[in-house]
Design a protein around this motif. Structure first.
Motif, PDB file in Angstrom:
ATOM      1  N   ARG A 185       0.851  -1.231  -0.085  1.00  0.00           N
ATOM      2  CA  ARG A 185      -0.091  -0.044  -0.071  1.00  0.00           C
ATOM      3  C   ARG A 185       0.886   1.291   0.002  1.00  0.00           C
ATOM      4  N   ARG A 186       2.068   1.181   0.996  1.00  0.00           N
ATOM      5  CA  ARG A 186       2.824   2.404   0.931  1.00  0.00           C
ATOM      6  C   ARG A 186       3.604   2.666  -0.233  1.00  0.00           C
ATOM      7  N   ILE A 187       3.953   1.780  -1.029  1.00  0.00           N
ATOM      8  CA  ILE A 187       4.639   1.881  -2.288  1.00  0.00           C
ATOM      9  C   ILE A 187       3.872   2.385  -3.545  1.00  0.00           C
ATOM     10  N   LEU A 188       2.551   1.683  -3.508  1.00  0.00           N
ATOM     11  CA  LEU A 188       1.572   2.074  -4.403  1.00  0.00           C
ATOM     12  C   LEU A 188       1.178   3.714  -4.200  1.00  0.00           C
TER      13      LEU A 188
ATOM     14  N   GLY B 218       3.809   5.830  -5.444  1.00  0.00           N
ATOM     15  CA  GLY B 218       3.877   6.149  -6.963  1.00  0.00           C
ATOM     16  C   GLY B 218       2.708   6.768  -7.429  1.00  0.00           C
ATOM     17  N   ALA B 219       1.480   6.740  -7.180  1.00  0.00           N
ATOM     18  CA  ALA B 219       0.193   7.040  -7.576  1.00  0.00           C
ATOM     19  C   ALA B 219      -0.223   8.167  -6.595  1.00  0.00           C
ATOM     20  N   GLY B 220       0.118   8.349  -5.312  1.00  0.00           N
ATOM     21  CA  GLY B 220      -0.719   9.139  -4.662  1.00  0.00           C
ATOM     22  C   GLY B 220      -1.766   8.661  -4.096  1.00  0.00           C
ATOM     23  N   GLU B 221      -2.512   9.641  -3.249  1.00  0.00           N
ATOM     24  CA  GLU B 221      -3.778   9.327  -2.632  1.00  0.00           C
ATOM     25  C   GLU B 221      -4.947   9.030  -3.541  1.00  0.00           C
ATOM     26  N   THR B 222      -4.804   8.960  -4.748  1.00  0.00           N
ATOM     27  CA  THR B 222      -6.045   8.972  -5.624  1.00  0.00           C
ATOM     28  C   THR B 222      -6.814   7.669  -5.712  1.00  0.00           C
ATOM     29  N   VAL B 223      -6.337   6.514  -5.208  1.00  0.00           N
ATOM     30  CA  VAL B 223      -6.840   5.407  -5.192  1.00  0.00           C
ATOM     31  C   VAL B 223      -7.156   4.902  -3.808  1.00  0.00           C
ATOM     32  N   ASP B 224      -8.327   4.361  -3.538  1.00  0.00           N
ATOM     33  CA  ASP B 224      -8.553   4.026  -2.221  1.00  0.00           C
ATOM     34  C   ASP B 224      -8.190   2.418  -2.091  1.00  0.00           C
TER      35      ASP B 224
ATOM     36  N   ILE C 182      -8.256  -5.462   0.336  1.00  0.00           N
ATOM     37  CA  ILE C 182      -7.930  -5.529  -1.295  1.00  0.00           C
ATOM     38  C   ILE C 182      -7.173  -6.798  -1.809  1.00  0.00           C
ATOM     39  N   LEU C 183      -6.689  -7.500  -0.859  1.00  0.00           N
ATOM     40  CA  LEU C 183      -5.730  -8.493  -1.201  1.00  0.00           C
ATOM     41  C   LEU C 183      -6.330  -9.400  -2.470  1.00  0.00           C
ATOM     42  N   ASP C 184      -7.692  -9.499  -2.902  1.00  0.00           N
ATOM     43  CA  ASP C 184      -7.992 -10.307  -3.979  1.00  0.00           C
ATOM     44  C   ASP C 184      -8.548  -9.487  -4.885  1.00  0.00           C
ATOM     45  N   THR C 185      -8.547  -8.262  -4.902  1.00  0.00           N
ATOM     46  CA  THR C 185      -9.085  -7.384  -5.787  1.00  0.00           C
ATOM     47  C   THR C 185      -8.076  -6.962  -6.870  1.00  0.00           C
ATOM     48  N   GLY C 186      -8.428  -7.413  -8.078  1.00  0.00           N
ATOM     49  CA  GLY C 186      -7.625  -6.968  -9.218  1.00  0.00           C
ATOM     50  C   GLY C 186      -6.788  -5.557  -9.153  1.00  0.00           C
ATOM     51  N   PHE C 187      -5.570  -5.471  -9.616  1.00  0.00           N
ATOM     52  CA  PHE C 187      -4.829  -4.249  -9.965  1.00  0.00           C
ATOM     53  C   PHE C 187      -5.658  -3.185 -10.646  1.00  0.00           C
ATOM     54  N   GLU C 188      -6.196  -3.828 -11.942  1.00  0.00           N
ATOM     55  CA  GLU C 188      -7.018  -2.916 -12.852  1.00  0.00           C
ATOM     56  C   GLU C 188      -8.152  -2.649 -12.166  1.00  0.00           C
ATOM     57  N   GLU C 189      -8.750  -3.270 -11.599  1.00  0.00           N
ATOM     58  CA  GLU C 189     -10.136  -2.837 -10.717  1.00  0.00           C
ATOM     59  C   GLU C 189      -9.929  -1.661  -9.592  1.00  0.00           C
ATOM     60  N   LEU C 190      -8.448  -1.800  -9.063  1.00  0.00           N
ATOM     61  CA  LEU C 190      -8.016  -0.766  -8.197  1.00  0.00           C
ATOM     62  C   LEU C 190      -7.625   0.723  -8.917  1.00  0.00           C
ATOM     63  N   GLY C 191      -7.387   0.454 -10.140  1.00  0.00           N
ATOM     64  CA  GLY C 191      -6.969   1.562 -11.143  1.00  0.00           C
ATOM     65  C   GLY C 191      -5.505   1.832 -11.411  1.00  0.00           C
ATOM     66  N   TYR C 192      -4.845   0.556 -11.345  1.00  0.00           N
ATOM     67  CA  TYR C 192      -3.412   0.446 -11.666  1.00  0.00           C
ATOM     68  C   TYR C 192      -3.344  -0.397 -12.884  1.00  0.00           C
ATOM     69  N   GLU C 193      -2.940   0.054 -14.142  1.00  0.00           N
ATOM     70  CA  GLU C 193      -2.430  -0.561 -15.200  1.00  0.00           C
ATOM     71  C   GLU C 193      -1.108  -0.910 -15.263  1.00  0.00           C
ATOM     72  N   SER C 194      -0.577  -1.841 -16.284  1.00  0.00           N
ATOM     73  CA  SER C 194       0.770  -2.470 -16.451  1.00  0.00           C
ATOM     74  C   SER C 194       1.922  -1.541 -16.049  1.00  0.00           C
ATOM     75  N   LEU C 195       1.846  -0.292 -16.621  1.00  0.00           N
ATOM     76  CA  LEU C 195       2.804   0.574 -16.422  1.00  0.00           C
ATOM     77  C   LEU C 195       3.135   0.940 -14.903  1.00  0.00           C
ATOM     78  N   ALA C 196       2.006   1.253 -14.269  1.00  0.00           N
ATOM     79  CA  ALA C 196       1.863   1.587 -12.851  1.00  0.00           C
ATOM     80  C   ALA C 196       2.457   0.352 -12.048  1.00  0.00           C
ATOM     81  N   LEU C 197       2.138  -0.760 -12.499  1.00  0.00           N
ATOM     82  CA  LEU C 197       2.719  -1.971 -11.952  1.00  0.00           C
ATOM     83  C   LEU C 197       4.262  -2.318 -11.889  1.00  0.00           C
ATOM     84  N   LEU C 198       4.693  -1.818 -13.238  1.00  0.00           N
ATOM     85  CA  LEU C 198       6.146  -2.175 -13.603  1.00  0.00           C
ATOM     86  C   LEU C 198       7.038  -0.859 -12.776  1.00  0.00           C
ATOM     87  N   GLU C 199       6.365   0.154 -12.424  1.00  0.00           N
ATOM     88  CA  GLU C 199       7.115   1.226 -11.525  1.00  0.00           C
ATOM     89  C   GLU C 199       6.890   0.904 -10.281  1.00  0.00           C
ATOM     90  N   THR C 200       5.788   0.254  -9.798  1.00  0.00           N
ATOM     91  CA  THR C 200       5.776  -0.356  -8.524  1.00  0.00           C
ATOM     92  C   THR C 200       6.849  -1.483  -8.085  1.00  0.00           C
TER      93      THR C 200
END
Length: 88
Positions: free
Chosen positions: A12-15, A18-24, A29-47
């Motif tokens: 959570r801290r690292i996300l 990288g993206a700020g507080e824009t996503v809840d 959230i353990l089993d919620t998809g990253f796309e559903e959380l608002g993180y696309e592949s580029l954001a995950l590579l940065e993470t």
């Protein structure tokens, strides 16, 4: 032996870094998809890059893209941490 473990709070801290507080990211959230959380592949590579720098490991790009939930990414990171610890 180190007790270094990557947790949901670490992710959570690292996300947020990288993206700020824009996503809840609170709640279960353990089993919620990253796309559903608002993180696309580029954001995950940065993470992944942030995790690598902070924890001194190298994550496989395919493992990062295959980890579609926080739980899956935490498992990948902890497996790499355990492998690095055994190699040390």
């Amino acid at each position: 032996m180190s007790t270094k473990e990557f947790t949901l709070d670490d992710l959570r801290r690292i996300l947020r870094e990288g993206a700020g507080e824009t996503v809840d990211l609170d709640g279960d959230i353990l089993d919620t998809g990253f796309e559903e959380l608002g993180y696309e592949s580029l954001a995950l590579l940065e993470t992944g890059g942030r995790i690598e720098r902070e924890y001194g490991i190298t994550l496989d790009d395919a493992a990062l893209t295959d980890a579609v939930t926080p739980r899956a990414l935490i498992e990948v990171v902890n497996a790499d941490l355990a492998g690095a610890e055994r190699a040390a």
